[in-house]
Design an enzyme around this catalytic site. Structure first.
Site, short mmCIF file in Angstrom:
data_model
loop_
_atom_site.label_atom_id
_atom_site.label_comp_id
_atom_site.label_asym_id
_atom_site.label_seq_id
_atom_site.Cartn_x
_atom_site.Cartn_y
_atom_site.Cartn_z
N LYS A 224 0.84 -1.20 0.00
CA LYS A 224 0.00 0.00 0.00
C LYS A 224 0.87 1.25 0.00
CE LYS A 224 -4.10 1.91 2.16
NZ LYS A 224 -5.28 1.65 2.95
N HIS A 258 -3.95 1.23 -4.30
CA HIS A 258 -2.79 1.35 -3.42
C HIS A 258 -1.55 1.93 -4.08
CE1 HIS A 258 -4.36 -1.69 -0.23
NE2 HIS A 258 -5.23 -0.75 -0.52
#
Ligand code: RNT
Ligand code: ZN
Length: 413
Positions: A224, A258
């Site tokens: 992420k 992400h």
């Protein structure tokens, strides 16, 4: 001539076999995330959602317990075409008769009801340890915490989840994809970026040290870029995860929410395919940030599907959905998102890929552009309708959803 027959002829003139496209699509499995049904609440701690992710909105009628979530899932599933797996989070453990177990102690039996649910519907189960919405998340850290009691607690959680994943695979006869995502990070500029990542690495090593059958459980790691309240540093960054996965031979998971906004997962798939036996995806729709809007039939979803299809990677990519919108009817959100994934896959299956590749290799980008544009207005909708018909799924779902809202959801007060 029916609309399908006429569309079939038009596609055939482009060298595309619509019958083959429909048949292929009917065999693709998409993993359906349970957490759209209750705004990622789960049944264990009922803590406020943490970890830098957020559901916004308060549309009435959200599922409040396992029975309601299963009821909603069942209803939604009937309006979704295609093969599905059920994607669960550890926080959806079901405790009966006060038999509570904390995340470091959960066992297969806490998921027996889900196994029964999935088996009855011929579905496999995928799984996710839940490293958020829990009091043992301390200072926004879990597996990377400097506090050994915190770190150990979450390592135990990871191990329990591998055991539960193997149980799912054994019970359903279908391998389980188990995805690790931790929210760990810092709101402001850290003094040490290395040590938290070193601890995360050590924790993952400890989790993966438990024996498990690698043909039954595919452990994935999801990277992420940032989370809300964790804007300056993310322990499980793209580089961390890509290197860890490569080193350990586990499976990378890319969530298209992400990355930096102009970075596209569709462009990453080919590279990942060249170096991994399997890759996993969380398909979502990020609007300005990892907002997890409902998937629609948009350009990036189509491009992701094209990369899977034209690289002949349907059996190498684990496709899962990941979004949560609490501002609209949650069941409609579920169906729209899943249908959009199937639409994108069908759209990809209906492109004359080999012709287009030839045009690229002969540097004929003029014709390639024309062909790509022509394909956008080909009668896709008629093939889609035919696919729904063969799947025995009604084209119109909003009428049934509204009816369900009136009779079932509105009674949840
Ligand atoms: C969070 C990750 C993660 C979660 C789910 C609930 O940013 O995308 O996959 O959305 O596990
Ligand atoms: Zn995700």
């Amino acid at each position: 001539m029916t609309r399908y027959e006429s569309a079939k002829d038009i596609y055939s003139a482009f060298g595309v076999d619509t019958e083959k496209a429909i048949e292929t699509l009917r065999n693709i499995t998409v993993s359906l995330h349970c957490w759209q049904g209750d705004d990622v609440t789960g049944f264990d701690s009922k803590q406020e959602l943490s970890g830098g992710i957020q559901t916004t909105g308060n549309y009435p009628g959200k599922a409040r317990n396992p029975e309601e979530l299963m009821q909603d899932l069942d209803f939604a599933l009937k309006l979704m075409p295609g093969k599905k797996k059920l994607n669960l989070h550890a926080s959806y453990a079901i405790f009966e008769n006060g038999d509570f177990a904390d995340r470091d102690k959960i066992e297969p039996k806490h998921f027996a009801k889900w196994v029964e649910f999935a088996k009855q519907r011929g579905m496999g189960i995928d799984f996710n340890p839940t490293f958020f919405s829990h009091p043992m998340v301390k200072n926004d850290l879990t597996l990377s915490s400097p506090d050994e009691s915190v770190r150990k607690f979450w390592v135990e959680h990871g191990k329990r989840c591998i055991e539960i994943s193997e149980y799912f695979a054994n019970e359903t006869g279908i391998p389980c994809v188990m995805n690790i995502w931790i929210p760990d990070g810092y709101k402001d500029i850290p003094a040490d970026r290395l040590a938290p990542r070193a601890r995360f690495k050590k924790s993952l090593d400890e989790i993966l040290a438990i024996p498990y059958d690698k043909s039954k459980v595919y452990v994935c790691l999801e990277s992420k870029v940032f989370g809300i309240g964790l804007e300056s540093y993310t322990v499980g960054s793209a580089e961390f995860c890509m290197n860890y996965v490569a080193n350990k031979g586990i499976t990378p998971l890319m969530d298209n929410g992400h990355y930096h906004p102009t970075e596209m997962v569709s462009d990453k798939i080919s590279s990942m395919l060249l170096f991994n036996e399997k890759i996993a995806l969380h398909i979502t729709r990020a609007v300005r940030w990892d907002s997890d809007h409902v998937i629609i039939f948009d350009d990036e979803t189509k491009e992701i599907a094209k990369e899977i299809v034209r690289n002949d990677a349907l059996d190498k990519v684990f496709i899962a959905t990941d979004y949560f919108d609490a501002s609209i009817n949650r069941i409609s959100a579920w169906i729209t998102g899943i249908r959009s994934v199937h639409k994108a896959l069908l759209f990809a299956l209906l492109q004359p890929h080999s012709k287009m590749k030839e045009l690229q290799d002969s540097n004929n980008f003029t014709e390639l552009m024309v062909m790509q544009e022509d394909m956008k207005t080909a009668p896709f909708g008629d093939i889609w309708e035919e696919y729904l018909k063969r799947e025995n799924v009604k084209s119109d779902y909003i009428t049934s959803v509204k009816e369900y809202e009136k009779t079932v959801l509105e009674a949840r007060k």
